[in-house]
Design an enzyme around this catalytic site. Structure first.
Site, PDB file in Angstrom:
ATOM      1  N   LYS A 153      -6.320  -7.543   6.441  1.00  9.57           N
ATOM      2  CA  LYS A 153      -6.572  -7.593   5.003  1.00  9.57           C
ATOM      3  C   LYS A 153      -6.973  -8.979   4.516  1.00  9.57           C
ATOM      4  O   LYS A 153      -7.977  -9.131   3.812  1.00  9.57           O
ATOM      5  CB  LYS A 153      -5.327  -7.113   4.245  1.00  9.57           C
ATOM      6  CG  LYS A 153      -5.485  -7.128   2.728  1.00  9.57           C
ATOM      7  CD  LYS A 153      -4.246  -6.568   2.037  1.00  9.57           C
ATOM      8  CE  LYS A 153      -3.044  -7.468   2.216  1.00  9.57           C
ATOM      9  NZ  LYS A 153      -1.871  -7.015   1.436  1.00  9.57           N
ATOM     10  N   ASP A 185      -5.031  -2.408   1.032  1.00  7.25           N
ATOM     11  CA  ASP A 185      -3.742  -2.744   0.445  1.00  7.25           C
ATOM     12  C   ASP A 185      -3.188  -1.512  -0.258  1.00  7.25           C
ATOM     13  O   ASP A 185      -3.711  -0.404  -0.103  1.00  7.25           O
ATOM     14  CB  ASP A 185      -3.866  -3.933  -0.503  1.00  7.25           C
ATOM     15  CG  ASP A 185      -4.777  -3.650  -1.696  1.00  7.25           C
ATOM     16  OD1 ASP A 185      -5.204  -2.491  -1.880  1.00  7.25           O
ATOM     17  OD2 ASP A 185      -5.056  -4.592  -2.458  1.00  7.25           O
TER      18      ASP A 185
END
Length: 236
Positions: A153, A185
């Site tokens: 991420k 996320d």
């Protein structure tokens, strides 16, 4: 809620880029850049990556984090420029700021370790402008030095923020590659579940959004902007 496929029919890359220019994160970077004297493009790009690489477990929202970080950066720019020109490390300075940050001081010891790893990159690389047309290479370099996957991420988020910063510097729209994944996320997971009706692991979620990107010819990082700034308004 509008199904995501129906929503994306009204979008293309041009509209996604127009939306990016309204992103509060983009505006925070743009405002800081405008107010900095003694501009140094490579330092600016590097500091954007450095902030992005520790952008997790934050308090408040991303916009507040970037505003706080760039207010501090703007204030201390000449000090940071001297550190850069003298090939010194800003790790301790960034660590002190993390500990006093309102928005990003959670697990600051772990984040310090990430800053230390990233700063090792400066031993061999200080020219970041050259990655304008080779974001895949920058993605690989960041993943390697951070000892993680290239789809992690914070790695792909760093590439996205690099794109924002490069656009601000050059006034040219940077084109994100189709093979750099969307940052997965909690919000992206929620959108996935609402549209599919099921839970899934991150690899399945990445594939779902990668398939959408291919279908609508919008890169995953541009798609991320659409989802965060526009599509989420349709979710109750």
């Amino acid at each position: 809620m509008i199904k995501i496929e129906d929503f994306l029919k009204a979008y293309d890359t041009k509209k996604a880029k127009e939306l990016e220019h309204k992103d509060p994160q983009f505006l925070a970077l743009k405002n800081c850049r405008k107010n900095i004297k003694n501009k140094n493009e490579n330092l600016f790009l590097y500091l954007v990556i450095q902030c992005a690489i520790v952008s997790y477990q934050i308090a408040w929202n991303g916009e507040s984090r970037w505003t706080e970080f760039w207010e501090k950066t703007q204030k201390d720019w000449n000090i940071l420029l001297n550190i850069w020109n003298n090939n010194e490390s800003n790790t301790e300075r960034r660590f002190t700021f993390l500990k006093s940050s309102k928005n990003n001081k959670r697990i600051y010891n772990i984040k310090k370790s990430r800053i230390e790893k990233l700063n090792k990159l400066l031993l061999t690389e200080k020219e970041f402008l050259k990655y304008e047309n080779n974001l895949e290479k920058l993605n690989e370099i960041l993943a390697k030095i951070m000892w993680t996957k290239n789809y992690s991420k914070t790695i792909v988020f760093s590439i996205k923020m690099f794109g924002y910063a490069y656009t601000i510097i050059s006034w040219k729209e940077i084109q994100y590659p189709m093979n750099i994944n969307i940052p997965v996320d909690s919000r992206i997971k929620k959108i996935y579940k609402l549209n599919t009706g099921k839970e899934a692991d991150e690899s399945q979620i990445r594939k779902f959004f990668a398939d959408l990107s291919q279908k609508y010819n919008i890169s995953p990082l541009d798609l991320d902007t659409i989802l965060r700034l526009d599509y989420r308004k349709t979710i109750k």
